[in-house]
Scaffold this motif. Structure first.
Motif, PDB file in Angstrom:
ATOM      1  N   GLY A 275       0.909  -1.318  -0.044  1.00 58.80           N
ATOM      2  CA  GLY A 275       0.036   0.188   0.104  1.00 58.80           C
ATOM      3  C   GLY A 275       1.011   1.339  -0.045  1.00 58.80           C
ATOM      4  O   GLY A 275       0.756   2.324  -0.519  1.00 58.80           O
ATOM      5  N   ALA A 313      -2.264   6.740   4.210  1.00 58.07           N
ATOM      6  CA  ALA A 313      -2.252   5.792   3.921  1.00 58.07           C
ATOM      7  C   ALA A 313      -0.991   5.153   3.059  1.00 58.07           C
ATOM      8  O   ALA A 313      -0.323   4.199   2.775  1.00 58.07           O
ATOM      9  CB  ALA A 313      -3.633   4.619   3.709  1.00 58.07           C
ATOM     10  N   LYS A 314      -0.674   6.327   1.435  1.00 52.76           N
ATOM     11  CA  LYS A 314       0.387   5.931   1.000  1.00 52.76           C
ATOM     12  C   LYS A 314       1.281   6.340   1.411  1.00 52.76           C
ATOM     13  O   LYS A 314       2.329   5.722   0.946  1.00 52.76           O
ATOM     14  CB  LYS A 314      -0.542   7.185  -0.343  1.00 52.76           C
TER      15      LYS A 314
END
Length: 496
Positions: A275, A313-314
């Protein structure tokens, strides 16, 4: 006569009362004085607390090129005083920003960022920085850029700069000029420079950042041939792996207690862990396989540049921190944390509380002793977003840089003849070392049942005078030696 008799009696007895009063005063003073104590003193807490001091482009210090030596020293003292007040215990001072020197070197010219290209500032900045940092209980790690030759190709340099003496080693990437890492002469020269500093200066560490091969130019596609050295990414990684491995072995052969650390780009590869996204593939583009160096123990610590927030999240700080910490459970990962991004153009809404959350999260993951490294000291000096208030809460007392027993052994003995003398508004502590060599001393104080580390002192100092206001209502004071490898010896204590 009878009326005067009582007076006469008092006069004849007065020497007795005088002696009794003096004895009582002496006993009272003795009771209030500091007395040797056999109490058990817990070890000083361990945590690495560092800040980068960048010299390239005068980012952090000195504030501009061409300042007088006195002005340069004054600025550096201000930085070190602030670090000490905030209870940091290490700085990474950039001593070789672009194949030049912020110290007296026989191999490279004086740095342009001091007094001008090749201009002697009239003193030795590194020697001065080491002395003043150690005086304040702060480790000094010499930070090198191994292969950058010019931060801008148009910059002037001193007469013996490698870009002039070995133009065949130069490769250009955008506006930056680099020594070609694929050439053995480039690697040999960089190694010689690093070991020269290790041997001649009393540094506590050698620190490298991630500038091995150039970052891809923004908005341009990257190809293996864009650097123009005719090498594949795997070949470049092999060169850098060998350099890192040889550097670690060479530093340890010379001074095994000198800590070796590297600060790579915070994402090893895009998609790792799952992710995570990145526009830079450090493994492929920079030839930076920091995971290998950490897992094989070619560094004493790793400080990945985890400059992102906790929530995205990245590029998630917690996810990346967790991944890095899992790569070698025996060697510490002390994250690089971006105080420079507080309320910045890069991240306009980032509050200083984000930094506190990252410090606490890194502490929760630490398998050994925790640590944090702040980019950079300028943002701390200007108190970006009120960061100093958060650091004061995070660091209520001093901490000892963590022990690294894999580097060497030898525990200091208990200090001998420890005394605490009351001088009125100050107290003077003095002692004598015993046993194995001492790198630094930790002075601790007890408040109620809790001990706090109040100050760190250089190993050569065995006497210190402290204001009573600094110690407050401490019921006991103790001092203990700390070895160059971070091992803490038993404490000698006194109580009142």
């Amino acid at each position: 006569m009878d009326a005067q008799h009582p007076r006469h009696q008092i006069m004849t007895l007065s020497p007795f009362f005088h002696g009794l009063a003096c004895s009582l005063l002496a006993l009272t003073a003795q009771a209030l004085a500091w007395q040797p104590s056999g109490e058990t003193v817990p070890p000083a807490p361990q945590e690495f607390r560092a800040a980068w001091i960048s010299t390239v482009h005068n980012i952090d210090w000195p504030s501009r090129s061409g300042l007088s030596g006195a002005a340069q020293r004054s600025e550096l003292l201000n930085i070190l005083n602030t670090c000490a007040q905030l209870k940091l215990n290490a700085v990474f001072l950039q001593v070789r920003p672009n194949a030049d020197a912020l110290y007296r070197s026989f191999l490279e010219p004086w740095s342009q960022w001091l007094s001008g290209p090749g201009v002697n500032p009239g003193y030795d900045p590194l020697a001065f920085a080491i002395q003043e940092a150690h005086r304040r209980g702060i480790e000094l790690h010499a930070w090198f850029n191994p292969f950058r030759a010019k931060a801008n190709v148009n910059h002037a340099v001193g007469r013996n700069h490698i870009s002039l003496t070995r133009p065949d080693l130069m490769k250009r990437s955008g506006s930056v000029l680099l020594m070609n890492p694929s050439a053995s002469a480039s690697r040999d020269h960089a190694m010689k420079v690093i070991l020269d500093v290790v041997r001649r200066y009393d540094i506590d560490g050698v620190h490298l950042d991630d500038y091995f091969y150039p970052y891809p130019a923004p908005g341009r596609s990257w190809t293996p041939g864009s650097f123009g050295d005719g090498k594949s990414p795997s070949q470049r990684r092999a060169y850098i792996d060998d350099f890192v491995h040889d550097m670690y072995k060479s530093v340890k052969s010379s001074k095994p207690w000198v800590r070796v650390g590297i600060s790579p780009f915070g994402i090893w590869r895009p998609g790792v862990p799952a992710g995570i996204e990145a526009g830079v593939d450090a493994y492929e583009h920079l030839a930076c396989d920091a995971r290998k160096w950490l897992s094989k123990g070619w560094v004493d610590y790793l400080a990945p540049q985890l400059y992102w927030r906790c929530s995205p999240a990245k590029q998630s700080f917690p996810a990346l921190m967790q991944w890095w910490a899992a790569q070698n459970t025996g060697r510490p990962v002390w994250p690089g944390i971006a105080t420079a991004r507080i309320m910045s153009s890069e991240d306009p809404g980032r509050p200083a509380s984000e930094i506190a959350a990252q410090v606490n999260y890194s502490r929760s993951l630490a398998r050994n002793a925790p640590g944090q490294c702040f980019w950079s000291v300028k943002s701390i000096m200007r108190n970006a977003g009120g960061i100093q208030r958060y650091l004061n809460k995070l660091y209520p007392s001093m901490a000892v840089p963590p022990a690294m027993p894999w580097c060497g052994a030898g525990t200091p003995g208990q200090p001998q003849n420890f005394t605490v003398a009351d001088n009125g508004s100050t107290v003077t502590l003095s002692w004598q070392p015993s046993g194995n060599p001492v790198r630094k001393w930790a002075v601790q104080a007890r408040y109620g049942s809790q001990w706090a580390t109040r100050i760190l002192l250089p190993g050569g100092q065995t006497r210190v005078t402290l204001p009573k206001s600094f110690l407050g209502d401490a019921g006991s004071i103790a001092v203990r030696g700390v070895s160059a490898y971070g091992a803490q010896g038993p404490a000698a204590a006194a109580r009142r």
